[in-house]
Design a protein around this motif. Structure first.
Motif, short mmCIF file in Angstrom:
data_model
loop_
_atom_site.label_atom_id
_atom_site.label_comp_id
_atom_site.label_asym_id
_atom_site.label_seq_id
_atom_site.Cartn_x
_atom_site.Cartn_y
_atom_site.Cartn_z
N THR A 38 19.41 56.80 32.04
CA THR A 38 17.99 56.67 31.72
C THR A 38 17.47 55.34 32.25
O THR A 38 18.21 54.35 32.35
N VAL A 39 16.18 55.30 32.59
CA VAL A 39 15.55 54.10 33.09
C VAL A 39 15.08 53.25 31.92
O VAL A 39 14.38 53.73 31.02
N ALA A 40 15.48 51.98 31.93
CA ALA A 40 15.03 51.05 30.89
C ALA A 40 13.84 50.25 31.41
O ALA A 40 13.81 49.86 32.57
N GLU A 41 12.90 49.97 30.54
CA GLU A 41 11.75 49.16 30.93
C GLU A 41 12.18 47.70 31.02
O GLU A 41 12.87 47.18 30.13
N THR A 42 11.79 47.02 32.10
CA THR A 42 12.11 45.61 32.26
C THR A 42 10.82 44.83 32.54
O THR A 42 9.85 45.40 33.04
N PRO A 43 10.82 43.53 32.26
CA PRO A 43 9.60 42.74 32.42
C PRO A 43 9.42 42.17 33.83
O PRO A 43 8.52 41.36 34.05
N THR A 52 26.15 41.76 33.68
CA THR A 52 27.41 41.63 32.96
C THR A 52 27.15 41.58 31.47
O THR A 52 26.09 41.14 31.02
N HIS A 53 28.12 42.02 30.69
CA HIS A 53 28.04 41.94 29.23
C HIS A 53 28.60 40.61 28.77
O HIS A 53 29.58 40.10 29.31
N THR A 54 27.97 40.03 27.74
CA THR A 54 28.41 38.75 27.19
C THR A 54 28.73 38.92 25.71
O THR A 54 28.67 40.03 25.17
N ALA A 55 28.99 37.80 25.02
CA ALA A 55 29.30 37.85 23.60
C ALA A 55 28.10 38.27 22.76
O ALA A 55 28.25 38.71 21.63
N THR A 56 26.90 38.12 23.32
CA THR A 56 25.70 38.52 22.59
C THR A 56 25.17 39.85 23.10
O THR A 56 25.24 40.86 22.42
N ASN A 57 24.64 39.83 24.31
CA ASN A 57 24.06 41.03 24.92
C ASN A 57 24.37 41.05 26.40
O ASN A 57 24.93 40.10 26.95
N ALA A 58 23.97 42.13 27.06
CA ALA A 58 24.08 42.18 28.51
C ALA A 58 23.01 41.28 29.14
O ALA A 58 21.90 41.14 28.63
N HIS A 59 23.37 40.65 30.27
CA HIS A 59 22.45 39.81 31.02
C HIS A 59 22.48 40.25 32.49
O HIS A 59 23.51 40.69 33.00
N ALA A 60 21.34 40.11 33.17
CA ALA A 60 21.25 40.42 34.59
C ALA A 60 20.51 39.30 35.31
O ALA A 60 19.63 38.66 34.72
N VAL A 61 20.89 39.06 36.58
CA VAL A 61 20.28 37.97 37.36
C VAL A 61 19.49 38.56 38.52
O VAL A 61 19.84 39.61 39.07
N ALA A 62 18.43 37.82 38.91
CA ALA A 62 17.48 38.39 39.86
C ALA A 62 16.96 37.34 40.83
O ALA A 62 17.21 36.14 40.70
N ARG A 70 19.33 41.99 27.56
CA ARG A 70 19.08 43.24 26.84
C ARG A 70 19.14 42.96 25.34
O ARG A 70 20.22 42.83 24.75
N THR A 71 17.99 42.87 24.68
CA THR A 71 17.92 42.58 23.26
C THR A 71 17.61 43.85 22.47
O THR A 71 17.35 44.91 23.05
N ALA A 73 14.97 44.42 21.08
CA ALA A 73 13.58 44.76 21.38
C ALA A 73 13.38 45.22 22.83
O ALA A 73 12.26 45.51 23.23
N GLY A 74 14.48 45.26 23.59
CA GLY A 74 14.39 45.63 24.99
C GLY A 74 14.79 44.47 25.89
O GLY A 74 15.23 43.42 25.43
N TRP A 75 14.62 44.65 27.18
CA TRP A 75 14.97 43.62 28.14
C TRP A 75 13.91 42.51 28.14
O TRP A 75 12.71 42.80 28.19
N GLU A 76 14.35 41.26 28.08
CA GLU A 76 13.45 40.11 28.03
C GLU A 76 13.92 39.03 28.99
O GLU A 76 15.12 38.86 29.21
N VAL A 77 12.97 38.29 29.56
CA VAL A 77 13.30 37.15 30.40
C VAL A 77 13.76 36.00 29.52
O VAL A 77 13.07 35.61 28.58
N VAL A 78 14.95 35.45 29.82
CA VAL A 78 15.45 34.31 29.04
C VAL A 78 15.58 33.04 29.87
O VAL A 78 15.66 31.95 29.32
N LEU A 79 15.57 33.18 31.20
CA LEU A 79 15.59 32.02 32.08
C LEU A 79 14.66 32.25 33.26
O LEU A 79 14.64 33.35 33.82
N GLN A 80 13.91 31.22 33.63
CA GLN A 80 13.06 31.27 34.80
C GLN A 80 13.36 30.07 35.68
O GLN A 80 13.63 28.99 35.19
N GLY A 81 13.35 30.29 36.98
CA GLY A 81 13.53 29.18 37.90
C GLY A 81 14.95 28.89 38.29
O GLY A 81 15.21 28.09 39.19
N GLY A 82 15.93 29.48 37.60
CA GLY A 82 17.32 29.24 37.93
C GLY A 82 17.82 27.90 37.46
O GLY A 82 17.12 27.14 36.80
N PRO A 83 19.07 27.55 37.84
CA PRO A 83 19.68 26.30 37.36
C PRO A 83 18.91 25.04 37.76
O PRO A 83 18.84 24.08 36.99
#
Length: 318
Positions: A38-43, A52-62, A70-71, A73-83
């Motif tokens: 199924t297609v998940a809505e992303t921001p 990859t899956h982590t100790a909390t939730n799955a994370h994806a990089v773009a 993946r929270t 409440a759905g997929w949310e942006v947690v980092l912007q701009g990179g390192p």
């Protein structure tokens, strides 16, 4: 990833393909079958390159230095701009053995260590002033005390046995200088890497790399799964899959789509690629899954929810 007992590295330079190509079982009517994904809505609408899956939730990089999570409440942006905060595209991600630190790498030497518990991000970019594009990262050990390996576009593997601290990075060039699209470890310092010149390399000390094939593959390699010294899978162009048992490579052709990533465990797993294609391996046999999208899929990860990500910010869940 489950770590296995370390074994002596097999010096099998030039290991050849098995003489007979094994035909794959592929459903010609996959598009008419029940869709398992199924297609998940992303921001975001940026290309997602790894997940990859982590100790909390799955994370994806773009692209653009974005990291999404993946929270509940759905997929949310947690980092912007990179390192670095400069918005460098992010191409690879891996987690420590305890799942608490997400390591991310990308364009112009970007490397970051992200604490998925606290949300703290440490910039580890440009080790020894290298600013090549970093395509993939492999991490072993626990949070704060990890061995880190980064594969770049210039054929170098950068490594730190001291959690990526400044001044602790070294590098090796295992091949001819061709780009290294993927690197993965199955034990503390034992793993594999692939290059764009048809070579697979193995290490059992994290420093010394020996070629173990693949002769006469005649396709570009994209994806890698390293589960043991005698259990390696590579995916590539023309829907090619190559499986290594410690002595020989067995090739399969699943169709004509480029397969950008592969993830297996035992005789089960997935390979994903161009045009939204997903092949599933069950008990060693590959079949094509029906999918609801046509975007290129760049990465796949298995977990409590299986995930595939790709162009246009697409996320498929199963």
């Amino acid at each position: 990833m489950t770590r296995t007992t370390r074994r002596s590295m097999m010096k099998l330079a030039g290991a050849s393909l098995a003489a007979v190509t094994v035909p794959a079982t592929v459903s010609a009517d996959a598009e008419d079958e029940e869709t398992l994904w199924t297609v998940a809505e992303t921001p975001i609408d940026s290309t997602l390159h790894d997940v990859t899956h982590t100790a909390t939730n799955a994370h994806a990089v773009a692209d653009g230095g974005l990291v999404i999570e993946r929270t509940d409440a759905g997929w949310e942006v947690v980092l912007q701009g990179g390192p670095t905060g400069n918005g460098n595209d992010l191409f690879g991600a891996d987690v420590t053995d305890d799942g608490e630190r997400l390591w991310i790498v990308g364009a112009s030497g970007a490397i970051g260590e992200y604490d998925v518990i606290t949300g703290n991000l440490v910039d580890r970019s440009a080790p020894n002033d290298f600013t090549a594009n970093f395509n993939d990262v492999a991490v072993t050990g626990p949070a704060g005390d990890a061995d880190v390996y980064v594969a770049d576009d210039s054929g170098s593997i950068h490594y730190s046995f001291e959690n990526g601290e400044e001044g602790t990075w070294e590098y090796e060039v295992p091949g001819s200088g061709s780009g290294l699209p993927a690197i993965e470890f199955h034990d503390d310092r034992a793993g594999h890497a692939i290059d764009t010149n048809g070579k697979v390399f193995a290490t059992d000390d994290g420093v010394t790399w020996n070629p173990i094939g693949i002769e006469d593959a005649d396709v570009t390699f994209y994806g890698l799964d390293s589960d043991a010294s005698d259990d390696v899978t590579v995916s590539g162009g023309n829907a090619s899959i190559f499986e290594y048992d410690g002595s020989q490579w067995v090739p399969e052709s699943l169709g004509d789509a480029d397969l950008f990533d592969v993830e297996t465990e035992g005789r089960d797993g997935y390979a994903v690629g161009g045009g939204g294609v997903i092949f599933e391996q069950q008990d060693g046999e590959w079949t094509q899954n029906a999918t609801p999208v046509g975007e290129n899929l760049q990465a796949v990860d298995r977990g409590s929810v299986d995930l595939a990500v790709g162009s246009g910010g697409v996320v498929l869940e199963r």
